[in-house]
Design a protein around this motif. Structure first.
Motif, short mmCIF file in Angstrom:
data_model
loop_
_atom_site.label_atom_id
_atom_site.label_comp_id
_atom_site.label_asym_id
_atom_site.label_seq_id
_atom_site.Cartn_x
_atom_site.Cartn_y
_atom_site.Cartn_z
N GLY A 1 5.38 3.06 -34.42
CA GLY A 1 6.80 2.80 -34.24
C GLY A 1 7.59 4.09 -34.15
O GLY A 1 7.27 5.07 -34.83
N CYS A 2 8.58 4.10 -33.29
CA CYS A 2 9.42 5.28 -33.11
C CYS A 2 10.89 4.90 -33.36
O CYS A 2 11.31 3.78 -33.02
N SER A 3 11.63 5.83 -33.91
CA SER A 3 13.04 5.57 -34.18
C SER A 3 13.84 6.85 -34.04
O SER A 3 13.30 7.96 -34.15
N ILE A 4 15.12 6.69 -33.78
CA ILE A 4 16.05 7.81 -33.65
C ILE A 4 17.23 7.55 -34.57
O ILE A 4 17.84 6.47 -34.53
N GLY A 5 17.56 8.53 -35.41
CA GLY A 5 18.67 8.38 -36.33
C GLY A 5 19.56 9.61 -36.32
O GLY A 5 19.36 10.54 -35.52
N ALA A 6 20.53 9.62 -37.22
CA ALA A 6 21.47 10.74 -37.29
C ALA A 6 20.76 12.05 -37.61
O ALA A 6 21.15 13.13 -37.17
N GLY A 7 19.70 11.95 -38.39
CA GLY A 7 18.99 13.17 -38.77
C GLY A 7 17.86 13.55 -37.83
O GLY A 7 17.12 14.50 -38.09
N GLY A 8 17.72 12.82 -36.76
CA GLY A 8 16.64 13.12 -35.82
C GLY A 8 15.81 11.88 -35.54
O GLY A 8 16.21 10.76 -35.86
N GLY A 9 14.66 12.05 -34.99
CA GLY A 9 13.80 10.92 -34.67
C GLY A 9 12.34 11.29 -34.81
O GLY A 9 11.98 12.44 -35.04
N GLY A 10 11.52 10.29 -34.69
CA GLY A 10 10.09 10.54 -34.79
C GLY A 10 9.31 9.26 -34.68
O GLY A 10 9.87 8.16 -34.65
N CYS A 11 8.01 9.38 -34.61
CA CYS A 11 7.10 8.25 -34.51
C CYS A 11 6.13 8.29 -35.68
O CYS A 11 5.67 9.36 -36.09
N PHE A 12 5.84 7.11 -36.20
CA PHE A 12 4.93 7.01 -37.33
C PHE A 12 3.99 5.81 -37.11
O PHE A 12 4.40 4.77 -36.61
N GLY A 13 2.74 5.99 -37.49
CA GLY A 13 1.79 4.91 -37.37
C GLY A 13 0.42 5.44 -36.98
O GLY A 13 0.18 6.65 -36.93
N PHE A 14 -0.44 4.51 -36.68
CA PHE A 14 -1.81 4.88 -36.32
C PHE A 14 -2.41 3.76 -35.47
O PHE A 14 -2.34 2.58 -35.84
N GLY A 15 -2.97 4.13 -34.32
CA GLY A 15 -3.58 3.13 -33.45
C GLY A 15 -4.94 3.59 -32.95
O GLY A 15 -5.20 4.79 -32.85
N THR A 16 -5.81 2.64 -32.70
CA THR A 16 -7.12 2.94 -32.14
C THR A 16 -7.44 1.94 -31.04
O THR A 16 -6.91 0.82 -31.03
N TRP A 17 -8.29 2.33 -30.10
CA TRP A 17 -8.78 1.40 -29.10
C TRP A 17 -10.19 1.81 -28.68
O TRP A 17 -10.51 3.00 -28.60
N ASP A 18 -11.02 0.81 -28.48
CA ASP A 18 -12.41 1.03 -28.08
C ASP A 18 -12.57 0.77 -26.59
O ASP A 18 -12.02 -0.19 -26.05
N LYS A 19 -13.36 1.63 -25.95
CA LYS A 19 -13.67 1.44 -24.54
C LYS A 19 -15.18 1.45 -24.34
O LYS A 19 -15.91 2.12 -25.07
N GLU A 20 -15.61 0.71 -23.33
CA GLU A 20 -17.03 0.64 -23.02
C GLU A 20 -17.23 0.74 -21.51
O GLU A 20 -16.53 0.08 -20.74
N SER A 21 -18.16 1.59 -21.11
CA SER A 21 -18.55 1.72 -19.70
C SER A 21 -19.96 1.19 -19.54
O SER A 21 -20.85 1.51 -20.34
N ASP A 22 -20.16 0.40 -18.51
CA ASP A 22 -21.48 -0.18 -18.24
C ASP A 22 -21.73 -0.10 -16.74
O ASP A 22 -21.11 -0.83 -15.96
N TYR A 23 -22.63 0.80 -16.32
CA TYR A 23 -22.90 1.00 -14.89
C TYR A 23 -24.40 0.98 -14.63
O TYR A 23 -25.20 1.43 -15.46
N GLU A 24 -24.75 0.45 -13.46
CA GLU A 24 -26.15 0.47 -13.02
C GLU A 24 -26.22 0.98 -11.59
O GLU A 24 -25.49 0.52 -10.72
N ALA A 25 -27.11 1.96 -11.38
CA ALA A 25 -27.32 2.53 -10.04
C ALA A 25 -28.67 2.06 -9.51
O ALA A 25 -29.68 2.16 -10.20
N THR A 26 -28.66 1.55 -8.28
CA THR A 26 -29.89 1.12 -7.61
C THR A 26 -30.15 2.04 -6.43
O THR A 26 -29.26 2.24 -5.60
N ILE A 27 -31.35 2.60 -6.37
CA ILE A 27 -31.69 3.59 -5.34
C ILE A 27 -32.53 2.94 -4.25
O ILE A 27 -33.62 2.44 -4.53
N TRP A 28 -32.01 2.98 -3.01
CA TRP A 28 -32.73 2.46 -1.85
C TRP A 28 -33.27 3.62 -1.02
O TRP A 28 -32.54 4.56 -0.72
N ASP A 29 -34.53 3.52 -0.64
CA ASP A 29 -35.19 4.53 0.18
C ASP A 29 -35.18 4.06 1.63
O ASP A 29 -35.81 3.06 1.97
#
Length: 228
Positions: free
Chosen positions: A141-169
């Motif tokens: 969360g972020c806020s702006i006040g008379a004394g200034g502003g800032g953001c506080f909190g903590f977030g995470t996110w997971d990513k997954e890559s799944d690739y397959e390569a097929t080789i043709w001669d």
């Protein structure tokens, strides 16, 4: 900045690391050793089964760049965009060959056979897969006040890559092997006044690992490709 906040900010930067793990699996068909000559080329293509699904062009370009031996010219890679434009519409989603035996159908067309010959393509590599976010948690969360502003909190996110390569001669008209790359990682976003993104380079690491393995597959006697 207050001292406690500064210390927390430094701790978040030092102790949180966005890491990625990559797993490579390789299948090699029973046949003679794979090899490529200096006057032969490789083309790397992404699977696009419909207008709603395609292997990311950025991933295909990245893998091609890793395979391409720009210094020794041992492996020459045809750019996907150049190849697709030159052979339009034969490699569009509705017409692209799904199996190696389908290539004979295309090569029966003189204009297709001539362009393939002009490119001196020995191997065609099809890459299928995607990178997606699998989970996320936390909030900022972020806020702006008379004394200034800032953001506080903590977030995470997971990513997954799944690739397959097929080789043709193209010389033997057979499938030489398959290589898969699975990568996963967690990105962090601690926010103590200022958000600090610590991004896991999941797709990039999957690309480098897959590209290096493909390069070594095509040129087993060459130097090991770097994935740094």
């Amino acid at each position: 900045m207050h001292k406690p906040i500064a210390l927390l900010l430094i701790a978040a930067t030092v102790f949180l690391h966005a890491c990625t793990t990559v797993t490579i699996d390789e299948y090699v068909a029973e046949q003679d050793a794979v090899s490529i000559k200096s006057d032969e080329a490789v083309v790397v293509l992404g699977r696009r089964h419909s207008s709603n699904y395609e292997t990311e062009p950025s991933l295909i370009e990245c893998v091609a760049d890793v395979i391409d031996d720009k210094e020794g010219k041992v492996i020459s890679v045809i750019q996907e965009t150049d190849f697709l434009d030159s052979l339009y519409p034969w490699f569009e989603p509705r017409t692209a060959p799904l199996r190696i035996k389908d290539i004979n159908r295309l090569l029966a067309k003189p204009q297709v056979a001539q362009r393939i010959q002009d490119y001196k393509i020995r191997y065609m590599i099809w890459i299928d897969g995607k990178t997606e976010t699998t989970d996320s948690s936390g909030s900022i969360g972020c806020s702006i006040g008379a004394g200034g502003g800032g953001c506080f909190g903590f977030g995470t996110w997971d990513k997954e890559s799944d690739y397959e390569a097929t080789i043709w001669d193209f010389e033997e008209m057979e499938m030489d092997g398959k290589i898969s790359a699975d990568a996963e990682g967690t990105s962090y976003m601690p926010a103590i006044v200022v958000p600090i993104p610590l991004i896991a380079r999941v797709q990039t690491n999957a690309c480098k690992a897959l590209g290096a393995q493909l390069r070594n597959f095509l040129n087993p006697n060459g130097a090991t490709a770097s994935v740094n």
